[in-house]
Design a protein around this motif. Sequence first.
Motif, PDB file in Angstrom:
ATOM      1  N   PHE A  80       0.823  -1.203   0.000  1.00 58.94           N
ATOM      2  CA  PHE A  80       0.000   0.000   0.000  1.00 58.94           C
ATOM      3  C   PHE A  80       0.864   1.263   0.000  1.00 58.94           C
ATOM      4  CE2 PHE A  80      -2.153   3.392   2.397  1.00 58.94           C
ATOM      5  CZ  PHE A  80      -3.266   3.586   1.592  1.00 58.94           C
ATOM      6  N   LEU A  81       1.843   1.308   0.886  1.00 58.29           N
ATOM      7  CA  LEU A  81       2.682   2.503   0.991  1.00 58.29           C
ATOM      8  C   LEU A  81       3.556   2.700  -0.243  1.00 58.29           C
ATOM      9  CD1 LEU A  81       3.651   2.205   4.763  1.00 58.29           C
ATOM     10  CD2 LEU A  81       2.032   3.817   3.733  1.00 58.29           C
ATOM     11  N   LEU A  95       1.344   4.401  -2.771  1.00 64.37           N
ATOM     12  CA  LEU A  95       1.265   5.840  -2.470  1.00 64.37           C
ATOM     13  C   LEU A  95       2.526   6.564  -2.922  1.00 64.37           C
ATOM     14  CD1 LEU A  95      -0.264   6.117   1.132  1.00 64.37           C
ATOM     15  CD2 LEU A  95      -1.339   6.708  -1.032  1.00 64.37           C
ATOM     16  N   MET A  96       3.676   5.956  -2.642  1.00 61.40           N
ATOM     17  CA  MET A  96       4.948   6.576  -3.005  1.00 61.40           C
ATOM     18  C   MET A  96       5.077   6.719  -4.524  1.00 61.40           C
ATOM     19  SD  MET A  96       8.801   5.308  -2.075  1.00 61.40           S
ATOM     20  CE  MET A  96       8.781   3.913  -3.206  1.00 61.40           C
ATOM     21  N   LEU A 108       2.653   6.880  -6.700  1.00 64.47           N
ATOM     22  CA  LEU A 108       1.701   7.915  -7.131  1.00 64.47           C
ATOM     23  C   LEU A 108       2.284   9.300  -6.943  1.00 64.47           C
ATOM     24  CD1 LEU A 108      -1.806   6.771  -5.902  1.00 64.47           C
ATOM     25  CD2 LEU A 108      -1.288   7.774  -8.112  1.00 64.47           C
ATOM     26  N   ALA A 109       2.869   9.536  -5.789  1.00 63.33           N
ATOM     27  CA  ALA A 109       3.446  10.852  -5.497  1.00 63.33           C
ATOM     28  C   ALA A 109       4.707  11.099  -6.316  1.00 63.33           C
ATOM     29  CB  ALA A 109       3.750  10.965  -4.012  1.00 63.33           C
ATOM     30  N   VAL A 162       5.817  10.833   1.412  1.00 63.43           N
ATOM     31  CA  VAL A 162       4.359  10.673   1.416  1.00 63.43           C
ATOM     32  C   VAL A 162       3.918   9.504   2.295  1.00 63.43           C
ATOM     33  CG1 VAL A 162       2.351  10.179  -0.040  1.00 63.43           C
ATOM     34  CG2 VAL A 162       4.009  11.911  -0.738  1.00 63.43           C
ATOM     35  N   PRO A 163       4.534   8.328   2.196  1.00 62.24           N
ATOM     36  CA  PRO A 163       4.149   7.252   3.112  1.00 62.24           C
ATOM     37  C   PRO A 163       4.403   7.597   4.581  1.00 62.24           C
ATOM     38  CG  PRO A 163       5.391   6.368   1.281  1.00 62.24           C
ATOM     39  CD  PRO A 163       5.469   7.852   1.174  1.00 62.24           C
ATOM     40  N   TRP A 171       1.590   9.636   5.640  1.00 63.27           N
ATOM     41  CA  TRP A 171       0.417   8.775   5.842  1.00 63.27           C
ATOM     42  C   TRP A 171       0.493   8.107   7.210  1.00 63.27           C
ATOM     43  CZ3 TRP A 171      -3.983   8.297   3.080  1.00 63.27           C
ATOM     44  CH2 TRP A 171      -4.846   7.254   3.428  1.00 63.27           C
ATOM     45  N   SER A 229      -4.982  -2.098  -0.867  1.00 64.58           N
ATOM     46  CA  SER A 229      -3.534  -2.095  -1.074  1.00 64.58           C
ATOM     47  C   SER A 229      -3.190  -2.448  -2.516  1.00 64.58           C
ATOM     48  CB  SER A 229      -2.859  -3.076  -0.126  1.00 64.58           C
ATOM     49  OG  SER A 229      -3.028  -2.681   1.205  1.00 64.58           O
ATOM     50  N   VAL A 259      -4.276   0.528  -4.894  1.00 60.67           N
ATOM     51  CA  VAL A 259      -3.347   1.672  -4.801  1.00 60.67           C
ATOM     52  C   VAL A 259      -2.009   1.310  -5.439  1.00 60.67           C
ATOM     53  CG1 VAL A 259      -2.063   3.131  -3.187  1.00 60.67           C
ATOM     54  CG2 VAL A 259      -4.486   2.722  -2.829  1.00 60.67           C
ATOM     55  N   GLY A 285      -0.354   3.153  -8.594  1.00 57.85           N
ATOM     56  CA  GLY A 285       1.010   3.671  -8.485  1.00 57.85           C
ATOM     57  C   GLY A 285       1.895   3.192  -9.622  1.00 57.85           C
TER      58      GLY A 285
END
Length: 192
Positions: A117-118, A121-122, A124-125, A136-137, A140, A173, A176, A180
């Motif tokens: 999941f993290l 997010l990473m 994506l950012a 970013v993680p 979060w 997860s 996302v 990503g």
Amino acid sequence: MRWWFKARRGHLLLPLALAVFGSALYAVQDTTVLLPAVTGSGRVALSLFVPVPLLAFLMAALESRLPAAEVSGVRSMTRLDNALVITVMTAALLCSALVACVQESSTAATGGRNAVFLTGLMLLARAGAGQAAVMVPVGWLVTVAVIGFRGNLPRSWTIIALPADSMFAAAASLVVFAIGLAAQIRSSRKTA
């Protein structure tokens, strides 16, 4: 492909990243820490923070590249980068499952899911922020610790604080993570 892997420093960074991840996951077991919280009890499982070094090593590997050469090249490195990320996350899931079997702990089982999941997010950012996306993680995690609990129960949007048997957390997860990876495909040919 060998040159690409050496340019990404995968032979150095990734085994070290997985060793740190596995040993940290094994070491924290079911430990909780008291953190400042606006809502909830403030007791957070220390295992939530275990994926952070793995993400830092992964970002270092992805960012150790020559952007101008890769953009002007005929062969796109995006597929190789995505294969690298998928391989590292698969290894993290296997490592998490191994630690969970050895310790007979459901907390360790969430380590791989949370890493997936993290990482999503990473990535994506990273499409917009570049190397700074590694924070970013961490943001979060801090948000989850501060406002992610109602009493002792995690809120559903936190994803990483949900129990190991949560199908919602597993599905979120994966979604996302897939988004990503798609964002990385779209942004990988930029030089800045």
